[in-house]
Write a protein that holds these residues in place. Structure first.
Motif, PDB file in Angstrom:
ATOM      1  N   SER A  25       0.810 -55.453  36.677  1.00  0.00           N
ATOM      2  CA  SER A  25       0.132 -54.284  37.231  1.00  0.00           C
ATOM      3  C   SER A  25       0.763 -53.895  38.558  1.00  0.00           C
ATOM      4  N   GLY A  27      -0.911 -52.041  40.593  1.00  0.00           N
ATOM      5  CA  GLY A  27      -2.048 -51.887  41.484  1.00  0.00           C
ATOM      6  C   GLY A  27      -2.441 -50.440  41.733  1.00  0.00           C
ATOM      7  N   GLU A  28      -1.687 -49.506  41.150  1.00  0.00           N
ATOM      8  CA  GLU A  28      -2.007 -48.090  41.320  1.00  0.00           C
ATOM      9  C   GLU A  28      -3.316 -47.773  40.611  1.00  0.00           C
ATOM     10  N   GLN A  29      -4.156 -47.015  41.263  1.00  0.00           N
ATOM     11  CA  GLN A  29      -5.437 -46.610  40.687  1.00  0.00           C
ATOM     12  C   GLN A  29      -5.274 -45.242  40.025  1.00  0.00           C
ATOM     13  N   ALA A  33      -4.070 -47.735  33.705  1.00  0.00           N
ATOM     14  CA  ALA A  33      -3.432 -48.766  34.519  1.00  0.00           C
ATOM     15  C   ALA A  33      -1.916 -48.584  34.473  1.00  0.00           C
TER      16      ALA A  33
END
Length: 76
Positions: A25, A27-29, A33
């Protein structure tokens, strides 16, 4: 627990073969995903299940039985 978000995936290859990928991931929102390629198989497998088992073995080889850990605190 500071586990890294890593996915094992299996993809279809030419000639009815399969390969695995390890994706992490970013981690980007967002709506979906976001994952980035971490590692991929160097060979082709005859079955989906063989490719999945090899991908999980690669994950264990990279990170051990305790799984992929992050140093320090991390929030998904």
């Amino acid at each position: 627990m500071n586990l890294r978000d890593i996915a094992v995936t299996v993809r279809a290859l030419p000639d009815d073969k399969y390969g695995w990928t390890l994706m992490e991931s970013t981690g980007e929102q967002g709506t979906f995903a976001a994952y980035a390629l971490l590692r991929e198989s160097e060979r082709a497998y005859d079955s989906y299940s063989s490719a999945m088992a090899a991908g999980i073995a690669a994950l264990r080889q990279m990170f051990g039985a305790e799984g992929p850990r992050r140093e320090g605190s991390w929030e998904p």
